[in-house]
Design an enzyme around this catalytic site. Structure first.
Site, short mmCIF file in Angstrom:
data_model
loop_
_atom_site.label_atom_id
_atom_site.label_comp_id
_atom_site.label_asym_id
_atom_site.label_seq_id
_atom_site.Cartn_x
_atom_site.Cartn_y
_atom_site.Cartn_z
N ARG A 23 0.88 -1.25 0.08
CA ARG A 23 -0.07 -0.02 0.02
C ARG A 23 0.77 1.46 -0.03
O ARG A 23 2.09 1.02 0.46
CB ARG A 23 -0.80 -0.13 0.96
CG ARG A 23 -1.79 -1.17 1.27
CD ARG A 23 -2.62 -1.41 2.63
NE ARG A 23 -3.58 -2.51 3.05
CZ ARG A 23 -3.00 -3.47 3.43
NH1 ARG A 23 -1.81 -3.69 3.89
NH2 ARG A 23 -3.87 -4.59 3.56
N LYS B 168 -1.45 -2.88 8.23
CA LYS B 168 -2.50 -2.47 9.17
C LYS B 168 -2.36 -3.21 10.31
O LYS B 168 -2.08 -4.49 10.36
CB LYS B 168 -3.72 -2.79 8.24
CG LYS B 168 -3.96 -1.99 7.23
CD LYS B 168 -5.43 -2.24 6.70
CE LYS B 168 -5.79 -1.29 5.45
NZ LYS B 168 -7.18 -1.59 4.88
N HIS C 292 -3.48 3.32 -6.53
CA HIS C 292 -3.68 2.18 -6.01
C HIS C 292 -3.82 1.16 -6.84
O HIS C 292 -3.90 -0.10 -6.50
CB HIS C 292 -4.94 2.22 -4.84
CG HIS C 292 -5.16 1.07 -4.00
ND1 HIS C 292 -4.23 1.03 -2.85
CD2 HIS C 292 -5.90 0.00 -3.89
CE1 HIS C 292 -4.69 -0.18 -2.09
NE2 HIS C 292 -5.61 -0.49 -2.68
N ARG D 203 -1.14 -1.72 -6.79
CA ARG D 203 -1.27 -2.93 -6.14
C ARG D 203 -2.19 -4.01 -6.77
O ARG D 203 -2.08 -5.11 -6.55
CB ARG D 203 -2.00 -2.47 -4.77
CG ARG D 203 -2.34 -3.56 -3.61
CD ARG D 203 -2.48 -2.77 -2.36
NE ARG D 203 -3.08 -3.79 -1.45
CZ ARG D 203 -2.36 -4.48 -0.51
NH1 ARG D 203 -1.20 -4.52 -0.60
NH2 ARG D 203 -3.39 -5.21 0.34
N HIS E 26 -3.38 -9.30 3.57
CA HIS E 26 -4.71 -9.59 3.62
C HIS E 26 -4.78 -10.44 4.76
O HIS E 26 -4.43 -11.50 4.88
CB HIS E 26 -5.51 -10.13 2.53
CG HIS E 26 -5.40 -9.17 1.36
ND1 HIS E 26 -5.94 -9.54 0.09
CD2 HIS E 26 -5.59 -7.69 1.42
CE1 HIS E 26 -5.87 -8.36 -0.64
NE2 HIS E 26 -6.07 -7.31 0.04
N TYR F 144 -9.58 -10.88 -6.62
CA TYR F 144 -8.81 -10.88 -7.87
C TYR F 144 -8.96 -12.05 -8.91
O TYR F 144 -8.47 -12.00 -10.00
CB TYR F 144 -7.49 -10.55 -7.34
CG TYR F 144 -7.01 -9.66 -6.91
CD1 TYR F 144 -6.77 -8.38 -7.39
CD2 TYR F 144 -6.60 -9.46 -5.32
CE1 TYR F 144 -6.49 -6.95 -7.01
CE2 TYR F 144 -6.35 -8.38 -4.73
CZ TYR F 144 -6.25 -7.00 -5.51
OH TYR F 144 -6.02 -5.80 -4.97
#
Length: 300
Positions: A149, A173, A246, A249, A272, A281
Site C-alpha cells: 500500500r 495494518k 492504488h 497494487r 490480507h 482478484y
C-alpha cells in the site's frame, strides 16, 4: 451505562487491543456518532436501550438517506463491533446488530494497469537520471514489485531493506509485519536512487533520518506526497482512462495470479487478513481469460 463514556472506551480498545490505525478508529467513531444522532431523533436514551426493532428502523433510515450499499454495510459492521464490545463489558446481554442482514455489497472488480500502460509508466521514470526522476523510478519499481500500500511504502526505513535476500520488512495494518520480496529491477532502482538522489538531497538540506523515500527538501515522503508523485507520473504517461495510484497494487496481484501464483501466496504478499479479500482478484483473472479467449479462439 451512565457515568462512562463508552465511545471513548471503545476507541481505546480499538487502539490498544486491536492495534487499529487512527484513520480506522476515527471511521468507527464517526459511524457510532451517526447512530447516536438517530437515537436522539427516535428518543432512545442510551445504547443499552437499543433493540433489534430499532436496528431494523435504522436500516430504513439509512436507505431513505440514499447511502451507498458499501456505506450502509460499513456502518452496520462498525456498530456490530461496538455492540460486541459492550457485550464483552457486560453492558448488553445480546448484540442487536448480530443477526442483521443488510444489502449485500455490490461486487466491484479491482481496476489494474494493462501491460502497455505499465510500459508507458516505466518509460516516464526511465527518461532521465535527475534526482526526482530517480526517486519516482524507485517508487514505481517498489510498488509494482511488492504490491504494498502507499501508506506502507511511506513507512519503509533504510534498515528494512535486506539487499542480500531482496526482501523488505513491511509494517501493515494493525502494526502487523511481513517480509515482501522484490526483484532485480527494484533493487537497481533503489540503489541508483539512494546514491544519486536521496544522499544528494539529504546532504544538500542537512537532513538526518532513516526513511527511504524523501521529497525535494530531504524530508520523509508522506502517503499524500507519494500519491502526488505517482499522479504526476501517470499524467506524464498520457494515459487516457481514469486511473488511481492504488491500481499498482491491483496490477501486482492480477499479474501474479495470471502467471500462475497461488492464492495463499498472493494473500500473504498483500498482507490480507482474510483470503476473501484476495479472492476478488480471481474474478479479474477470469475476465482476463475470457477476453483472451473471445479475441483469439477462431470459433468464439
Amino acid at each position: 451505562m451512565t457515568g462512562r463514556n463508552w465511545e471513548q472506551e471503545f476507541s481505546n480498545y480499538l487502539s490498544t487491543e486491536r492495534n487499529y490505525s487512527e484513520h480506522t478508529n476515527i471511521n468507527y467513531l464517526h459511524d457510532i456518532q451517526d447512530f447516536h444522532q438517530f437515537m436522539v431523533e427516535e428518543a432512545i436514551a442510551q445504547f443499552a436501550d437499543v433493540a433489534y426493532a430499532d436496528v431494523r428502523l435504522y436500516l430504513t433510515y439509512l436507505r431513505k438517506k440514499e447511502f451507498a450499499r458499501t456505506t450502509v454495510a460499513r456502518k452496520i459492521s462498525s456498530l456490530r463491533s461496538f455492540y460486541a464490545f459492550l457485550l464483552r463489558e457486560g453492558v448488553m446481554t445480546e448484540n442487536p446488530f448480530a443477526s442483521v442482514s443488510h444489502t449485500k455489497k455490490q461486487l466491484r472488480l479491482p481496476k489494474f494497469f494493462y501491460s502497455q500502460e505499465m510500459e508507458a509508466l516505466f518509460g516516464v521514470v526511465y527518461d532521465n537520471n535527475d534526482p526526482l526522476t530517480l526517486r519516482d523510478r524507485a517508487l514505481l519499481e517498489i510498488l509494482y514489485a511488492t504490491g504494498i500500500r502507499v501508506s506502507e511504502c511511506a513507512g519503509i526505513l533504510l534498515p528494512d531493506i535486506d539487499q542480500t535476500y531482496q526482501a523488505i520488512l513491511i509494517r501493515g495494518k494493525g502494526n502487523k509485519e511481513r517480509y515482501v520480496p522484490f526483484g532485480a529491477f527494484a533493487l537497481d532502482a533503489v540503489n541508483d536512487y539512494t546514491i544519486g538522489s536521496r544522499d544528494v538531497l539529504m546532504e544538500h538540506h542537512q537532513k538526518e533520518h532513516n526513511y527511504l523515500l524523501v521529497n525535494h527538501y530531504g524530508d520523509p515522503l508522506t502517503p499524500r506526497g507519494i500519491r502526488y508523485c505517482l499522479s504526476k507520473v501517470i499524467e506524464k504517461a498520457a494515459l487516457t482512462r481514469k486511473i488511481h495510484p492504488h491500481m499498482l497494487r491491483h496490477t501486482f496481484a492480477t499479474d501474479l495470479l495470471n502467471n500462475g501464483a497461488d492464492m495463499r501466496t498472493v494473500q500473504e504478499l498483500l498482507g490480507h487478513a482474510s483470503l476473501s479479500s484476495t479472492q476478488i482478484y480471481t474474478h479479474v483473472t477470469k475476465e482476463h481469460l475470457k477476453d483472451t479467449y473471445m479475441k483469439h479462439h477462431p470459433r468464439a
